[in-house]
Design a protein around this motif. Structure first.
Motif, PDB file in Angstrom:
ATOM      1  N   THR A  71       0.709  -1.268   0.017  1.00  0.00           N
ATOM      2  CA  THR A  71       0.201  -0.083  -0.031  1.00  0.00           C
ATOM      3  C   THR A  71       0.935   1.240   0.066  1.00  0.00           C
ATOM      4  OG1 THR A  71      -1.701  -1.179   1.381  1.00  0.00           O
ATOM      5  CG2 THR A  71      -1.775   1.093   1.292  1.00  0.00           C
ATOM      6  N   ILE A  72       0.652   2.065  -0.757  1.00  0.00           N
ATOM      7  CA  ILE A  72       1.607   3.441  -0.867  1.00  0.00           C
ATOM      8  C   ILE A  72       0.333   4.516  -0.839  1.00  0.00           C
ATOM      9  CG2 ILE A  72       2.930   4.798  -2.355  1.00  0.00           C
ATOM     10  CD1 ILE A  72       4.177   2.316  -3.359  1.00  0.00           C
ATOM     11  N   LEU A  73       0.681   5.173   0.317  1.00  0.00           N
ATOM     12  CA  LEU A  73      -0.050   6.460   0.474  1.00  0.00           C
ATOM     13  C   LEU A  73       0.737   7.876   0.294  1.00  0.00           C
ATOM     14  CD1 LEU A  73      -1.921   4.773   3.526  1.00  0.00           C
ATOM     15  CD2 LEU A  73      -2.742   4.829   1.281  1.00  0.00           C
ATOM     16  N   VAL A  74      -0.159   8.863  -0.046  1.00  0.00           N
ATOM     17  CA  VAL A  74       0.405  10.148  -0.216  1.00  0.00           C
ATOM     18  C   VAL A  74      -0.105  11.258   0.533  1.00  0.00           C
ATOM     19  CG1 VAL A  74       1.047  11.723  -1.784  1.00  0.00           C
ATOM     20  CG2 VAL A  74       1.274   9.506  -2.766  1.00  0.00           C
ATOM     21  N   ILE A  75       0.616  12.003   1.279  1.00  0.00           N
ATOM     22  CA  ILE A  75       0.152  12.992   1.874  1.00  0.00           C
ATOM     23  C   ILE A  75       0.337  14.181   1.053  1.00  0.00           C
ATOM     24  CG2 ILE A  75       0.233  14.695   3.797  1.00  0.00           C
ATOM     25  CD1 ILE A  75       1.416  12.100   5.551  1.00  0.00           C
ATOM     26  N   LEU A 134      -3.851  10.589   1.352  1.00  0.00           N
ATOM     27  CA  LEU A 134      -5.139  10.213   0.270  1.00  0.00           C
ATOM     28  C   LEU A 134      -5.190   8.613   0.168  1.00  0.00           C
ATOM     29  CD1 LEU A 134      -3.739  12.331  -2.636  1.00  0.00           C
ATOM     30  CD2 LEU A 134      -5.817  12.870  -1.182  1.00  0.00           C
ATOM     31  N   PRO A 135      -6.783   8.301   0.051  1.00  0.00           N
ATOM     32  CA  PRO A 135      -6.852   6.789  -0.142  1.00  0.00           C
ATOM     33  C   PRO A 135      -5.868   6.316  -1.424  1.00  0.00           C
ATOM     34  CG  PRO A 135      -9.131   7.924  -0.227  1.00  0.00           C
ATOM     35  CD  PRO A 135      -7.830   8.953  -0.089  1.00  0.00           C
ATOM     36  N   GLU A 136      -5.718   4.890  -1.256  1.00  0.00           N
ATOM     37  CA  GLU A 136      -4.839   4.455  -2.351  1.00  0.00           C
ATOM     38  C   GLU A 136      -5.120   4.873  -3.644  1.00  0.00           C
ATOM     39  OE1 GLU A 136      -3.670   0.071  -1.928  1.00  0.00           O
ATOM     40  OE2 GLU A 136      -5.137   0.054  -0.240  1.00  0.00           O
ATOM     41  N   PRO A 137      -6.305   4.700  -4.172  1.00  0.00           N
ATOM     42  CA  PRO A 137      -6.470   5.274  -5.736  1.00  0.00           C
ATOM     43  C   PRO A 137      -6.142   6.544  -5.968  1.00  0.00           C
ATOM     44  CG  PRO A 137      -8.531   4.037  -4.931  1.00  0.00           C
ATOM     45  CD  PRO A 137      -7.770   4.189  -3.654  1.00  0.00           C
TER      46      PRO A 137
END
Length: 150
Positions: A71-75, A134-137
């Motif tokens: 899982t990669i999440l971006v702030i 942000l959520p994954e998508p």
């Protein structure tokens, strides 16, 4: 790594890169280890190595984000507050809580933390980081947009 102060010797750079590549093996060998990365948008836009290298790195992140255990999440920019200092934090958690460890990559090397109070603090920091991401998508969409803008 080539910008380190004091400058690293070539064998030190090779050792650090080799270690990071070997470290990724846990994501693919045997039963893959679940892995969540929380990355600030600023890190994605730094452009280390120039546009071609940055695009390749972002493409690799997108490819890895398609793996079922990654899982990669971006702030994103604009998210109020950032609950960490900007240094890489790795939190390893397993079936034996006494072996849980936080690894901090610092300019002077790695620090390994395993005291209960330290682990609790960093678990809290990482939980808050995930809650601001942000959520994954949407994280994947942002990574794609950044890669296209390079």
């Amino acid at each position: 790594m080539r910008e380190a102060v004091p400058p690293l010797r070539s064998y030190e750079i090779e050792h650090r890169v080799s270690h990071r590549v070997k470290r990724q093996a846990v994501l693919f060998e045997g039963t893959p280890t679940p892995y969540t990365a929380v990355v600030h948008e600023a890190a994605l836009r730094m452009g280390f190595g120039g546009p071609e290298t940055s695009r390749a790195q972002l493409g690799y992140l997108l490819e890895m984000s398609e793996q079922p255990t990654i899982t990669i999440l971006v702030i994103p920019f604009g998210e109020a507050g950032f609950p960490a200092s900007g240094q890489p934090i790795t939190c390893t958690v397993g079936p034996v809580p006494g072996l849980d460890t936080v690894v901090l990559d610092t300019d002077h090397g790695c620090e390994f933390l395993d005291a209960d109070a330290q682990l609790e603090r960093y678990r809290s920091v990482l939980d808050r980081m995930e809650s601001r991401a942000l959520p994954e998508p949407k994280s994947r969409d942002l990574i794609q947009r950044i890669a296209q803008d390079l």
